[in-house]
Design a protein around this motif. Sequence first.
Motif, PDB file in Angstrom:
ATOM      1  N   GLU A   1      11.176  13.489  -1.273  1.00 21.49           N
ATOM      2  CA  GLU A   1      12.552  13.452  -1.748  1.00 21.49           C
ATOM      3  C   GLU A   1      12.770  14.374  -2.939  1.00 21.49           C
ATOM      4  O   GLU A   1      12.763  15.581  -2.813  1.00 21.49           O
ATOM      5  CB  GLU A   1      12.944  12.006  -2.071  1.00 21.49           C
ATOM      6  N   GLU A   2      12.950  13.762  -4.093  1.00 22.66           N
ATOM      7  CA  GLU A   2      13.347  14.500  -5.284  1.00 22.66           C
ATOM      8  C   GLU A   2      12.128  14.873  -6.129  1.00 22.66           C
ATOM      9  O   GLU A   2      11.868  14.250  -7.149  1.00 22.66           O
ATOM     10  CB  GLU A   2      14.331  13.654  -6.085  1.00 22.66           C
ATOM     11  N   TYR A   3      11.424  15.888  -5.728  1.00 21.77           N
ATOM     12  CA  TYR A   3      10.207  16.276  -6.434  1.00 21.77           C
ATOM     13  C   TYR A   3      10.469  17.235  -7.596  1.00 21.77           C
ATOM     14  O   TYR A   3       9.664  17.342  -8.505  1.00 21.77           O
ATOM     15  CB  TYR A   3       9.207  16.917  -5.469  1.00 21.77           C
ATOM     16  N   LEU A   4      11.580  17.935  -7.589  1.00 16.09           N
ATOM     17  CA  LEU A   4      11.825  18.982  -8.576  1.00 16.09           C
ATOM     18  C   LEU A   4      11.782  18.485 -10.023  1.00 16.09           C
ATOM     19  O   LEU A   4      11.073  19.082 -10.850  1.00 16.09           O
ATOM     20  CB  LEU A   4      13.134  19.712  -8.276  1.00 16.09           C
ATOM     21  N   PRO A   5      12.484  17.398 -10.403  1.00 13.68           N
ATOM     22  CA  PRO A   5      12.400  16.941 -11.796  1.00 13.68           C
ATOM     23  C   PRO A   5      10.976  16.542 -12.201  1.00 13.68           C
ATOM     24  O   PRO A   5      10.549  16.776 -13.331  1.00 13.68           O
ATOM     25  CB  PRO A   5      13.335  15.728 -11.850  1.00 13.68           C
ATOM     26  N   VAL A   6      10.244  15.976 -11.261  1.00 14.51           N
ATOM     27  CA  VAL A   6       8.865  15.551 -11.526  1.00 14.51           C
ATOM     28  C   VAL A   6       7.988  16.776 -11.785  1.00 14.51           C
ATOM     29  O   VAL A   6       7.221  16.821 -12.757  1.00 14.51           O
ATOM     30  CB  VAL A   6       8.320  14.717 -10.346  1.00 14.51           C
ATOM     31  N   CYS A   7       8.114  17.777 -10.938  1.00 12.77           N
ATOM     32  CA  CYS A   7       7.319  18.999 -11.093  1.00 12.77           C
ATOM     33  C   CYS A   7       7.701  19.762 -12.358  1.00 12.77           C
ATOM     34  O   CYS A   7       6.837  20.327 -13.036  1.00 12.77           O
ATOM     35  CB  CYS A   7       7.462  19.886  -9.866  1.00 12.77           C
ATOM     36  N   ARG A   8       8.978  19.795 -12.680  1.00 15.66           N
ATOM     37  CA  ARG A   8       9.416  20.491 -13.896  1.00 15.66           C
ATOM     38  C   ARG A   8       8.856  19.819 -15.147  1.00 15.66           C
ATOM     39  O   ARG A   8       8.420  20.485 -16.081  1.00 15.66           O
ATOM     40  CB  ARG A   8      10.950  20.548 -13.976  1.00 15.66           C
ATOM     41  N   ARG A   9       8.860  18.471 -15.175  1.00 14.88           N
ATOM     42  CA  ARG A   9       8.304  17.759 -16.327  1.00 14.88           C
ATOM     43  C   ARG A   9       6.811  18.015 -16.446  1.00 14.88           C
ATOM     44  O   ARG A   9       6.290  18.277 -17.529  1.00 14.88           O
ATOM     45  CB  ARG A   9       8.582  16.266 -16.196  1.00 14.88           C
ATOM     46  N   ALA A  10       6.110  17.975 -15.329  1.00 18.74           N
ATOM     47  CA  ALA A  10       4.669  18.250 -15.340  1.00 18.74           C
ATOM     48  C   ALA A  10       4.405  19.683 -15.792  1.00 18.74           C
ATOM     49  O   ALA A  10       3.460  19.946 -16.541  1.00 18.74           O
ATOM     50  CB  ALA A  10       4.079  18.011 -13.956  1.00 18.74           C
ATOM     51  N   GLU A  11       5.246  20.610 -15.361  1.00 20.83           N
ATOM     52  CA  GLU A  11       5.117  22.011 -15.734  1.00 20.83           C
ATOM     53  C   GLU A  11       5.275  22.184 -17.251  1.00 20.83           C
ATOM     54  O   GLU A  11       4.498  22.900 -17.894  1.00 20.83           O
ATOM     55  CB  GLU A  11       6.181  22.805 -14.983  1.00 20.83           C
ATOM     56  N   LEU A  12       6.264  21.499 -17.828  1.00 18.06           N
ATOM     57  CA  LEU A  12       6.466  21.563 -19.282  1.00 18.06           C
ATOM     58  C   LEU A  12       5.259  21.008 -20.035  1.00 18.06           C
ATOM     59  O   LEU A  12       4.801  21.604 -21.019  1.00 18.06           O
ATOM     60  CB  LEU A  12       7.724  20.785 -19.680  1.00 18.06           C
ATOM     61  N   LEU A  13       4.750  19.884 -19.582  1.00 17.68           N
ATOM     62  CA  LEU A  13       3.583  19.285 -20.233  1.00 17.68           C
ATOM     63  C   LEU A  13       2.344  20.163 -20.070  1.00 17.68           C
ATOM     64  O   LEU A  13       1.563  20.328 -21.011  1.00 17.68           O
ATOM     65  CB  LEU A  13       3.323  17.884 -19.668  1.00 17.68           C
ATOM     66  N   ALA A  14       2.163  20.725 -18.883  1.00 10.23           N
ATOM     67  CA  ALA A  14       1.012  21.598 -18.645  1.00 10.23           C
ATOM     68  C   ALA A  14       1.071  22.827 -19.546  1.00 10.23           C
ATOM     69  O   ALA A  14       0.048  23.271 -20.078  1.00 10.23           O
ATOM     70  CB  ALA A  14       0.960  22.019 -17.178  1.00 10.23           C
ATOM     71  N   THR A  15       2.268  23.359 -19.743  1.00  8.77           N
ATOM     72  CA  THR A  15       2.429  24.509 -20.635  1.00  8.77           C
ATOM     73  C   THR A  15       2.141  24.101 -22.079  1.00  8.77           C
ATOM     74  O   THR A  15       1.426  24.795 -22.804  1.00  8.77           O
ATOM     75  CB  THR A  15       3.870  25.077 -20.520  1.00  8.77           C
ATOM     76  N   GLN A  16       2.672  22.966 -22.494  1.00  2.00           N
ATOM     77  CA  GLN A  16       2.484  22.484 -23.862  1.00  2.00           C
ATOM     78  C   GLN A  16       1.015  22.229 -24.177  1.00  2.00           C
ATOM     79  O   GLN A  16       0.548  22.551 -25.260  1.00  2.00           O
ATOM     80  CB  GLN A  16       3.285  21.195 -24.060  1.00  2.00           C
ATOM     81  N   PHE A  17       0.284  21.659 -23.222  1.00  2.87           N
ATOM     82  CA  PHE A  17      -1.105  21.275 -23.467  1.00  2.87           C
ATOM     83  C   PHE A  17      -2.118  22.216 -22.825  1.00  2.87           C
ATOM     84  O   PHE A  17      -3.309  21.953 -22.861  1.00  2.87           O
ATOM     85  CB  PHE A  17      -1.350  19.843 -22.970  1.00  2.87           C
ATOM     86  N   ASP A  18      -1.658  23.299 -22.214  1.00  5.54           N
ATOM     87  CA  ASP A  18      -2.525  24.219 -21.493  1.00  5.54           C
ATOM     88  C   ASP A  18      -3.398  23.456 -20.492  1.00  5.54           C
ATOM     89  O   ASP A  18      -4.621  23.609 -20.441  1.00  5.54           O
ATOM     90  CB  ASP A  18      -3.396  25.039 -22.451  1.00  5.54           C
ATOM     91  N   ALA A  19      -2.738  22.624 -19.707  1.00  9.06           N
ATOM     92  CA  ALA A  19      -3.433  21.722 -18.790  1.00  9.06           C
ATOM     93  C   ALA A  19      -3.462  22.273 -17.372  1.00  9.06           C
ATOM     94  O   ALA A  19      -2.602  23.048 -16.969  1.00  9.06           O
ATOM     95  CB  ALA A  19      -2.730  20.364 -18.789  1.00  9.06           C
ATOM     96  N   ASP A  20      -4.462  21.838 -16.611  1.00  6.90           N
ATOM     97  CA  ASP A  20      -4.536  22.096 -15.177  1.00  6.90           C
ATOM     98  C   ASP A  20      -3.649  21.078 -14.478  1.00  6.90           C
ATOM     99  O   ASP A  20      -3.504  19.944 -14.943  1.00  6.90           O
ATOM    100  CB  ASP A  20      -5.965  21.909 -14.659  1.00  6.90           C
ATOM    101  N   VAL A  21      -3.084  21.468 -13.342  1.00  6.26           N
ATOM    102  CA  VAL A  21      -2.215  20.572 -12.579  1.00  6.26           C
ATOM    103  C   VAL A  21      -2.733  20.456 -11.150  1.00  6.26           C
ATOM    104  O   VAL A  21      -3.147  21.443 -10.545  1.00  6.26           O
ATOM    105  CB  VAL A  21      -0.753  21.096 -12.571  1.00  6.26           C
ATOM    106  N   MET A  22      -2.689  19.234 -10.639  1.00  8.44           N
ATOM    107  CA  MET A  22      -3.012  18.965  -9.245  1.00  8.44           C
ATOM    108  C   MET A  22      -1.780  18.317  -8.630  1.00  8.44           C
ATOM    109  O   MET A  22      -1.343  17.256  -9.060  1.00  8.44           O
ATOM    110  CB  MET A  22      -4.207  18.020  -9.127  1.00  8.44           C
ATOM    111  N   LEU A  23      -1.178  18.988  -7.639  1.00 14.04           N
ATOM    112  CA  LEU A  23      -0.063  18.426  -6.891  1.00 14.04           C
ATOM    113  C   LEU A  23      -0.631  17.728  -5.669  1.00 14.04           C
ATOM    114  O   LEU A  23      -1.396  18.336  -4.915  1.00 14.04           O
ATOM    115  CB  LEU A  23       0.892  19.519  -6.416  1.00 14.04           C
TER     116      LEU A  23
END
Length: 158
Positions: free
Chosen positions: A22-44
């Motif tokens: 369904e609505e994955y975009l807000p979830v991915c955008r929030r994760a993207e912001l956090l990953a950028t802030q913390f220089d984190a790896d992401v697993m979708l």
Amino acid sequence: MSESAQPKAVSYARILVAVDDEEYLPVCRRAELLATQFDADVMLIHVMEPFSPVVAPGVMGGASIIPDTEAENYDEALKLARRRLVDIAAAMTIEKVETKVVEDGDIARAVHSEAEAHGSDLIVVGSHGRHGLALLFSGSTAVDLLKQSPCDVLAVTL
């Protein structure tokens, strides 16, 4: 506030993002912001219920009674889910993104298992914020994920 009550500094190195249909975009955008802030790896990840053919016990050898077309439809849905995750990852502005489709009938169990395997310290999931009777009748993956989670869980309001 006592020293023991002082909040610890938060840092996330590995973020697991549960993507649904369904609505994955807000979830991915929030994760993207956090990953950028913390220089984190992401697993979708996307969890799909595994295909299990119905077996007729009275038929010799317990033969499957599901037509081959249903198995082909499932295989196509699996390929589509994998392709979709790759497309979502490619649209993100971060470089360290992995994708995985998990076949499991229990979303919370699958997400917890993947979070542990990935070494995640944060799970990001969408939530419609249902409560009361709406929650009772529709269930809540976010609530299920909070129970016995191996790490922090961020429920992004959809």
